[in-house]
Scaffold this motif. Sequence first.
Motif, PDB file in Angstrom:
ATOM      1  N   GLU A   1     -17.369  28.602  -2.586  1.00  0.00           N
ATOM      2  CA  GLU A   1     -16.771  27.586  -3.465  1.00  0.00           C
ATOM      3  C   GLU A   1     -15.858  28.235  -4.505  1.00  0.00           C
ATOM      4  O   GLU A   1     -16.184  29.268  -5.101  1.00  0.00           O
TER       5      GLU A   1
ATOM      6  N   TRP B   1      -8.508  20.253  -6.309  1.00  0.00           N
ATOM      7  CA  TRP B   1      -9.897  20.753  -6.248  1.00  0.00           C
ATOM      8  C   TRP B   1     -10.862  19.622  -5.921  1.00  0.00           C
ATOM      9  O   TRP B   1     -11.789  19.771  -5.117  1.00  0.00           O
TER      10      TRP B   1
ATOM     11  N   ASN C   1     -10.226  16.877  -4.312  1.00  0.00           N
ATOM     12  CA  ASN C   1     -10.055  16.489  -2.919  1.00  0.00           C
ATOM     13  C   ASN C   1     -10.719  17.490  -1.971  1.00  0.00           C
ATOM     14  O   ASN C   1     -11.219  17.124  -0.905  1.00  0.00           O
ATOM     15  N   LYS C   2     -10.725  18.766  -2.350  1.00  0.00           N
ATOM     16  CA  LYS C   2     -11.320  19.797  -1.503  1.00  0.00           C
ATOM     17  C   LYS C   2     -12.832  19.723  -1.528  1.00  0.00           C
ATOM     18  O   LYS C   2     -13.495  20.020  -0.531  1.00  0.00           O
ATOM     19  N   TYR C   3     -13.405  19.331  -2.685  1.00  0.00           N
ATOM     20  CA  TYR C   3     -14.862  19.237  -2.821  1.00  0.00           C
ATOM     21  C   TYR C   3     -15.238  17.813  -3.224  1.00  0.00           C
ATOM     22  O   TYR C   3     -15.517  17.525  -4.381  1.00  0.00           O
TER      23      TYR C   3
END
Length: 375
Positions: free
Chosen positions: A271, A299, A301-303
């Motif tokens: 992460e 960020w 959207n990624k997590y």
Amino acid sequence: MKKIINILAAVALLLGVSTAAQAQTVEDNYPYNFFSVQGGAQTTFTNYKFTKLITPQVALSLGRYFNSKVGARIHVQGWNVKGALPYTSNISDIGYSKFTGDPKYQFKAITGDLDLLMNMTNIINPNRASDVFDWVLLVGAGVNHAWDFDEFNDINNQYYYLLNPEMCSSKHSTFNTRVGTQFNVNVSDNLAIGLEIDANCKNDEFNLKRNYNPDWQLTALLGLTFKFGKKKAAPVPAPLPPAPVAQPEPEPVVEPEPVVEPEPAPVVVKEEPLRETFFYNIRLSDPDPDRILNKIVAWCNKYPQKSITISGYADKGTGNPRINVGYAKARAEKVAKALFDKGVAKERMIVNSYGDTVQPFEENDRNRCVIVVGE
């Protein structure tokens, strides 16, 4: 009157100079032009009961606010005006007490003034975040013109030998000076509703008779103000599309022999931590720059299962704890709103405000900030 105008102008100039270097939060709405339509009533304070001299009034004005503090307008007001003979005369040998008719008479008048407008709300608090309400002081000067003196002439013709020493029927245009105040509510960017109260100082002879003192008129007007000609924000240019890249000719495909590969080991995705900071000038609360907001959105959207904490701070070196609590909260809430507008769900955001009770940086000015941490 000159002393009052000089004092008001000096106060407005002093306050304007002392705040010119500070950040403005309402300047984006200025300059602009405006047009006003008003209606109301006025009465004259002379040697007769002012409650019996009330008449209707209408007014039009056209003006411009040059900045958030100072403007000017041309104001035209008029309709009916009432005058009256005094209860007693200043003449020693013949008194108005011998006059037995109706002492009131009505005529038409119009007053044109050039007024200086001072927005006291912005002068006193130039960094306010909202301009829903405006309190304005005004000073001005102009000319009053009167006509339609039939009722006055009837009295003058019947009682000439009693009244004429005090009459001045040939005087139709006189000077006018005024001070006043406005209370305006801005319904939208282009419309305001307001109440205006003016005290007009008239030449002694404006109502066709002399009492050897200036006459005062009190006017109250309700009106609508239409704003136009506001400056527009500069458009943001659209990004140019990438230039086309020439593609090489594909190589002939050779079918390889099938190879049995072992099962790959599971990939452990490390992460990426998130910690971004917005810094502000004194009393400002708008998030800047947009680049940092986009990094936070990427960020999130990624997590998609992670949440973020948005913490607002203020520096101890300026303001006071009560004011700084409001600044820190406004900064954190505006960052949260900007992220929400870019697609981050409210449920993923935790908004905190610490005022100046926590100072995350040693340098005082860097503590005017919002820190966003991904969890």
